[in-house]
Motif scaffolding. Structure first.
Motif, PDB file in Angstrom:
ATOM      1  N   ILE A 160     -29.771  15.001 -15.928  1.00 55.13           N
ATOM      2  CA  ILE A 160     -29.266  15.709 -14.752  1.00 55.13           C
ATOM      3  C   ILE A 160     -30.000  15.289 -13.485  1.00 55.13           C
ATOM      4  N   ALA A 161     -31.270  14.931 -13.641  1.00 55.53           N
ATOM      5  CA  ALA A 161     -32.094  14.673 -12.457  1.00 55.53           C
ATOM      6  C   ALA A 161     -31.778  13.335 -11.802  1.00 55.53           C
ATOM      7  N   GLU A 162     -30.814  12.585 -12.382  1.00 49.10           N
ATOM      8  CA  GLU A 162     -30.603  11.224 -11.885  1.00 49.10           C
ATOM      9  C   GLU A 162     -30.237  11.171 -10.402  1.00 49.10           C
ATOM     10  N   ASP A 163     -29.410  12.133  -9.960  1.00 43.26           N
ATOM     11  CA  ASP A 163     -29.020  12.151  -8.546  1.00 43.26           C
ATOM     12  C   ASP A 163     -30.248  12.310  -7.655  1.00 43.26           C
ATOM     13  N   PHE A 164     -31.116  13.238  -8.063  1.00 43.05           N
ATOM     14  CA  PHE A 164     -32.319  13.465  -7.272  1.00 43.05           C
ATOM     15  C   PHE A 164     -33.188  12.209  -7.248  1.00 43.05           C
ATOM     16  N   VAL A 165     -33.353  11.612  -8.425  1.00 46.01           N
ATOM     17  CA  VAL A 165     -34.208  10.429  -8.518  1.00 46.01           C
ATOM     18  C   VAL A 165     -33.628   9.299  -7.666  1.00 46.01           C
ATOM     19  N   ALA A 166     -32.294   9.160  -7.693  1.00 47.41           N
ATOM     20  CA  ALA A 166     -31.659   8.089  -6.914  1.00 47.41           C
ATOM     21  C   ALA A 166     -31.895   8.294  -5.417  1.00 47.41           C
ATOM     22  N   LEU A 167     -31.701   9.529  -4.936  1.00 54.83           N
ATOM     23  CA  LEU A 167     -31.916   9.805  -3.520  1.00 54.83           C
ATOM     24  C   LEU A 167     -33.400   9.681  -3.170  1.00 54.83           C
ATOM     25  N   GLY A 168     -34.244  10.179  -4.085  1.00 58.23           N
ATOM     26  CA  GLY A 168     -35.692  10.071  -3.876  1.00 58.23           C
ATOM     27  C   GLY A 168     -36.112   8.622  -3.740  1.00 58.23           C
ATOM     28  N   ALA A 169     -35.482   7.748  -4.547  1.00 60.28           N
ATOM     29  CA  ALA A 169     -35.808   6.325  -4.493  1.00 60.28           C
ATOM     30  C   ALA A 169     -35.462   5.755  -3.124  1.00 60.28           C
ATOM     31  N   GLU A 170     -34.289   6.163  -2.576  1.00 63.07           N
ATOM     32  CA  GLU A 170     -33.891   5.683  -1.244  1.00 63.07           C
ATOM     33  C   GLU A 170     -34.893   6.130  -0.183  1.00 63.07           C
ATOM     34  N   MET A 172     -19.733  40.784  -8.348  1.00 66.79           N
ATOM     35  CA  MET A 172     -21.038  40.575  -8.951  1.00 66.79           C
ATOM     36  C   MET A 172     -20.920  40.036 -10.366  1.00 66.79           C
ATOM     37  N   ILE A 173     -19.931  40.594 -11.087  1.00 64.78           N
ATOM     38  CA  ILE A 173     -19.802  40.178 -12.488  1.00 64.78           C
ATOM     39  C   ILE A 173     -19.422  38.695 -12.558  1.00 64.78           C
ATOM     40  N   GLY A 174     -18.561  38.313 -11.588  1.00 62.38           N
ATOM     41  CA  GLY A 174     -18.133  36.920 -11.583  1.00 62.38           C
ATOM     42  C   GLY A 174     -19.255  35.966 -11.171  1.00 62.38           C
ATOM     43  N   VAL A 175     -20.149  36.423 -10.338  1.00 65.55           N
ATOM     44  CA  VAL A 175     -21.179  35.539  -9.799  1.00 65.55           C
ATOM     45  C   VAL A 175     -22.301  35.277 -10.805  1.00 65.55           C
ATOM     46  N   ALA A 176     -22.656  36.311 -11.548  1.00 64.99           N
ATOM     47  CA  ALA A 176     -23.828  36.207 -12.413  1.00 64.99           C
ATOM     48  C   ALA A 176     -23.812  35.021 -13.384  1.00 64.99           C
ATOM     49  N   PRO A 177     -22.693  34.798 -14.136  1.00 64.50           N
ATOM     50  CA  PRO A 177     -22.721  33.683 -15.097  1.00 64.50           C
ATOM     51  C   PRO A 177     -22.877  32.337 -14.401  1.00 64.50           C
ATOM     52  N   MET A 178     -22.262  32.255 -13.210  1.00 66.44           N
ATOM     53  CA  MET A 178     -22.354  30.990 -12.484  1.00 66.44           C
ATOM     54  C   MET A 178     -23.818  30.667 -12.140  1.00 66.44           C
ATOM     55  N   PHE A 179     -24.518  31.697 -11.694  1.00 66.89           N
ATOM     56  CA  PHE A 179     -25.939  31.518 -11.414  1.00 66.89           C
ATOM     57  C   PHE A 179     -26.692  31.077 -12.659  1.00 66.89           C
ATOM     58  N   ALA A 180     -26.296  31.690 -13.783  1.00 61.47           N
ATOM     59  CA  ALA A 180     -26.978  31.364 -15.037  1.00 61.47           C
ATOM     60  C   ALA A 180     -26.790  29.892 -15.371  1.00 61.47           C
ATOM     61  N   ALA A 181     -25.550  29.403 -15.185  1.00 62.98           N
ATOM     62  CA  ALA A 181     -25.280  28.003 -15.513  1.00 62.98           C
ATOM     63  C   ALA A 181     -26.109  27.087 -14.616  1.00 62.98           C
ATOM     64  N   GLY A 238     -28.729  27.883 -13.043  1.00 62.73           N
ATOM     65  CA  GLY A 238     -30.146  28.087 -13.366  1.00 62.73           C
ATOM     66  C   GLY A 238     -30.595  27.206 -14.519  1.00 62.73           C
ATOM     67  N   SER A 239     -29.791  27.107 -15.571  1.00 63.32           N
ATOM     68  CA  SER A 239     -30.234  26.306 -16.720  1.00 63.32           C
ATOM     69  C   SER A 239     -30.231  24.820 -16.361  1.00 63.32           C
ATOM     70  N   GLU A 240     -29.266  24.415 -15.524  1.00 64.64           N
ATOM     71  CA  GLU A 240     -29.223  23.022 -15.094  1.00 64.64           C
ATOM     72  C   GLU A 240     -30.490  22.683 -14.297  1.00 64.64           C
ATOM     73  N   VAL A 241     -30.831  23.610 -13.408  1.00 62.16           N
ATOM     74  CA  VAL A 241     -32.038  23.409 -12.598  1.00 62.16           C
ATOM     75  C   VAL A 241     -33.261  23.319 -13.507  1.00 62.16           C
ATOM     76  N   ALA A 242     -33.276  24.200 -14.526  1.00 66.59           N
ATOM     77  CA  ALA A 242     -34.425  24.192 -15.436  1.00 66.59           C
ATOM     78  C   ALA A 242     -34.568  22.818 -16.098  1.00 66.59           C
ATOM     79  N   VAL A 243     -33.445  22.279 -16.571  1.00 62.76           N
ATOM     80  CA  VAL A 243     -33.495  20.965 -17.240  1.00 62.76           C
ATOM     81  C   VAL A 243     -33.971  19.892 -16.257  1.00 62.76           C
ATOM     82  N   ALA A 244     -33.424  19.961 -15.020  1.00 62.38           N
ATOM     83  CA  ALA A 244     -33.817  18.971 -14.016  1.00 62.38           C
ATOM     84  C   ALA A 244     -35.312  19.054 -13.738  1.00 62.38           C
ATOM     85  N   PHE A 245     -35.816  20.289 -13.623  1.00 59.15           N
ATOM     86  CA  PHE A 245     -37.257  20.462 -13.380  1.00 59.15           C
ATOM     87  C   PHE A 245     -38.065  19.815 -14.491  1.00 59.15           C
ATOM     88  N   ILE A 246     -37.634  20.076 -15.729  1.00 56.84           N
ATOM     89  CA  ILE A 246     -38.394  19.552 -16.872  1.00 56.84           C
ATOM     90  C   ILE A 246     -38.374  18.016 -16.840  1.00 56.84           C
TER      91      ILE A 246
END
Lengths: 160, 411
Positions: free
Chosen positions: B64-74, B1-10, B12-20
């Motif tokens: 960060i969202a570039e991958d999503f935008v590229a696939l979305g464009a296709e 559990m201890i090992g997993v939590a920080p990974m989720f946090a990282a 999570g913040s990436e997802v947050a930036v992509a959402f924004i």
């Protein structure tokens, strides 16, 4: 009825046109979604329209009822859309018809052609789902549903 | 559990930036679409401008969202082509083929050839020039349908000829896209010919099957509710698109064929369901297309784009003139048909986006963007004012000549 010309508007719907006795050219554009436009052509330049009315399906119904239209057409369109290969037609029983004063049961239309008589229009009245003992008189219009071939058969039967 | 939590946090913040990022992009696109509808023009040029403002040389960047935008464009391309295929029923396609061959050929010659020629004149390879020909050839059915309905011209005598010409262009795309996909893939001559032949046979078989038996598949799909239908058609489009891409026939043509195969009542249901999804992904596609363009190169592309605008604008006037003339329409109506057809849009961008991998890819994209920016704005303006243009031409005619025809026209 006036002769109606049907013109396809690919991607939009169809345009139904006819000329009035007074010489105006009238058209209705039926959009695929059911919206309609009513238009009158310019008397100087028949390529363009001067009046265009935009009608929702409900408004189009209101207008057609105000003009004295029957609701049968509307229903038949829905039926035809649902089932491919099915045709609906109006057959007038006129003076020379061999079925005057005879009943639907007499004709055995369904047995002979597979065609059903779903309604009979008599004057301004519509008799929905007429029973086997319904008797035809001059001027009746039978609304029939079936295959195009079957309908042709009924037309012959109802003829002279 | 201890090992997993920080990974989720990282993550999570990436997802947050992509959402924004995606959220901001969507809001900007919404504002632009609103502006476009206020001005009564198509939103495509605005999306392109938004895309130019992002990325290299722009005011902001997609991170960060570039991958999503590229696939979305296709996905946007696939949905654009799916709805193009959905637009017409098999009967309309057959009718179009029967009556529209001559105007369709005139249209192809007057509008494909100039693009192709200017591509070669710019020193481009044949595949790039063929793509530029496609960019200048295909009118925007989206823009034109909107113009006709906004200007209340659906009743006009020339309107069926305009719409039939769009049907023909549609069918022409079914041949053009697989050919281009094979030519662009850069194989040697023999394998290109083989790929083209395979692609055309596949397309022909699917077309015939779709026209003959499409209603069976449609009836099957029609049984499900909207949720089932949306998922099934979306899945089918991506699946067929992906398979077509694997066969090097181009994913776009696969999606187009799925659209063609759907007919009857289900066709209208699918159109209504897919439309919002298409609007979303198509907007991303236009944005991403322009995102890859360096805005600094746009002014340089304006000169060839203007030349193309004039030449192919006249080309479309010729197409409309011929098509409407065959329907017995008068001079002013023929001019209206021509001006209405000038607008290019979504499919020019789709075709230009197929250049990925060519040396001229970025030049072609820049030129296509400039060209679409011009025609999508100028076309509807010309269509709206075609009677004014006719008046101007008429004045010149009057001043110049006293031929019998002119005198008769004046009576």
């Amino acid at each position: 009825m006036a002769e109606v010309r049907e013109i396809k508007l690919p991607g939009v719907g169809v345009r139904l046109e006819f000329d009035t006795e007074a010489g105006e050219q009238v058209a209705v554009v039926v959009h695929r979604g059911g919206r309609r436009e009513l238009m009158v052509y310019d008397s100087d330049d028949p390529d363009i329209c001067t009046t265009v009315m935009h009608l929702t399906p409900a408004e189009a119904r209101t207008l057609s009822e105000a003009l004295g239209g029957s609701t049968v057409t509307e229903v038949s369109r829905v039926v035809e859309q649902r089932i491919e290969g099915l045709a609906i037609d109006w057959i007038e029983v006129d003076e020379g018809s061999s079925f005057l004063d005879r009943s639907i049961a007499d004709g055995m239309f369904r047995t002979r052609s597979g065609v059903s008589i779903v309604a009979v229009i008599r004057g301004i009245e519509t008799v929905p789902a007429p029973g086997p003992d319904f008797v035809f008189t001059v001027g009746d219009v039978a609304v029939v549903v079936g295959t195009p071939a079957g309908i042709d058969q009924v037309r012959t039967l109802l003829g002279p | 559990m201890i090992g997993v939590a920080p990974m989720f946090a990282a993550v999570g913040s990436e997802v947050a930036v992509a959402f924004i990022e995606i959220g901001l992009i969507a809001i900007v696109l919404a504002a632009l679409a609103r502006l476009a509808s206020k001005l009564g023009v198509t939103a495509i040029p605005f999306y392109l401008i938004a895309g130019l403002g992002l990325g290299d040389g722009g005011v902001a960047d997609i991170g960060i969202a570039e991958d999503f935008v590229a696939l979305g464009a296709e996905i946007g391309v696939l949905l654009l082509l799916l709805t193009l295929g959905l637009e017409y029923t098999g009967e309309e396609l057959r009718f179009g083929l029967r009556t529209g061959t001559v105007p369709g050929l005139v249209d192809a010659v007057l509008n494909f050839v100039p693009g192709f020629g200017i591509g070669l004149a710019l020193g481009w390879s044949a595949p790039a020039a063929i793509l530029l020909g496609g960019v200048t050839w295909i009118s925007s059915s989206g823009v034109i349908a909107k113009v006709l309905s906004d200007l209340d011209r659906l009743g006009y005598r020339e309107t069926p000829s305009i719409l039939n010409l769009l049907v023909i262009e549609d069918l022409a795309m079914a041949v053009y896209l697989p050919v281009v996909a094979a030519v662009v893939s850069g194989q040697d001559a023999v394998s290109t010919v083989v790929t083209v032949a395979v692609a055309l046979v596949v397309v022909a078989v699917v077309l015939v099957a779709a026209m003959r038996w499409g209603h069976l598949m449609s009836a099957g799909l029609d049984r499900g509710n909207n949720e089932v239908l949306l998922l099934a058609v979306f899945g089918l489009t991506l699946l067929v698109g992906g398979l077509a891409q694997q066969l090097q026939i181009s994913a776009a043509i696969g999606a187009f064929l799925v659209g063609l195969a759907l007919s009857g009542p289900v066709q209208h249901r699918v159109s209504a369901l897919i439309e919002p999804l298409r609007d979303l992904f198509a907007a991303i596609f236009f944005l991403f297309f322009a995102f890859q363009i360096d805005p600094a190169e746009l002014p340089g592309a304006m000169v060839p784009a203007l030349v193309l605008l004039v030449v192919t604008g006249l080309g479309k006037m010729g197409s409309g003139w011929v098509a409407a003339g065959r329907a017995g329409v008068g001079r002013r109506g023929r001019l209206r048909a021509g001006t209405t057809l000038v607008a290019r849009g979504e499919f020019s961008v789709v075709i230009a986006s197929l250049a990925v991998g060519l040396d001229e890819a970025s030049e072609l994209a820049t030129l296509a963007a400039a060209y679409v920016l011009l025609t999508a704005v100028v076309g509807p303006l010309l269509a709206k004012n075609s009677d004014v243009i006719d008046g101007l031409l008429g004045r010149r005619r009057r001043r110049r000549g006293t031929t019998a025809e002119v005198r008769r026209a004046e009576v």
